[in-house]
Design a protein around this motif. Sequence first.
Motif, PDB file in Angstrom:
ATOM      1  N   UNK A  27      36.003  34.998  33.440  1.00  0.00           N
ATOM      2  CA  UNK A  27      37.646  35.321  32.572  1.00  0.00           C
ATOM      3  C   UNK A  27      38.438  35.608  34.104  1.00  0.00           C
ATOM      4  N   UNK A  28      39.499  35.347  34.386  1.00  0.00           N
ATOM      5  CA  UNK A  28      40.494  35.430  35.249  1.00  0.00           C
ATOM      6  C   UNK A  28      41.218  37.275  34.830  1.00  0.00           C
ATOM      7  N   UNK A  29      41.158  37.662  36.045  1.00  0.00           N
ATOM      8  CA  UNK A  29      41.714  39.673  35.527  1.00  0.00           C
ATOM      9  C   UNK A  29      43.030  39.450  34.671  1.00  0.00           C
ATOM     10  N   UNK A  30      44.223  38.137  34.942  1.00  0.00           N
ATOM     11  CA  UNK A  30      45.189  38.247  33.255  1.00  0.00           C
ATOM     12  C   UNK A  30      44.561  37.829  32.068  1.00  0.00           C
ATOM     13  N   UNK A  31      43.194  37.444  32.171  1.00  0.00           N
ATOM     14  CA  UNK A  31      42.426  36.892  30.671  1.00  0.00           C
ATOM     15  C   UNK A  31      43.651  35.221  30.345  1.00  0.00           C
ATOM     16  N   UNK A  32      43.891  35.091  31.663  1.00  0.00           N
ATOM     17  CA  UNK A  32      45.236  33.942  31.256  1.00  0.00           C
ATOM     18  C   UNK A  32      43.720  32.450  31.114  1.00  0.00           C
TER      19      UNK A  32
END
Length: 143
Positions: free
Chosen positions: A125-130
């Motif tokens: 999962x990307x750090x920005x949760x996108x």
Amino acid sequence: MSIEISRLIEAQFLAHAKTCYPHECCGFITGSQADTALSKASYYLPCHNTLTEKKRRFLIDPLQYQSAEDRADEEGLAIISIVHSHPDHSHEPSEFDRSHAWPGLSYIIISILKGQVNSYRSWQLREDHSQFDGEDILMEDES
């Protein structure tokens, strides 16, 4: 990022997914961070899916999670991946998966069709949760 697993760990989580079908399986892979781009698996720890409706969701008991973390800490390791299956569905992460995942862990999702393993893939999962990004699964050199 990449995750390195052994054939034994692969066989264990795939067998677990088949055994749990038609419900979702869930479990942990414990290991270590070899470097910033590679985590290395040590073992697979199957968990019990505590949900009553297990076909499209899983839930790991917080005490089981804490026990797995404590064991890993004692061994100088960490939980590096959460594994679960998608019965009669693809290995693509769902919106529910994205909204409940944590950055920094690998998420191996196994597609089980009619009780047989169809495919599996690891995601981060990307750090920005996108969104999730696919992650390479490397097989440990067992020679």
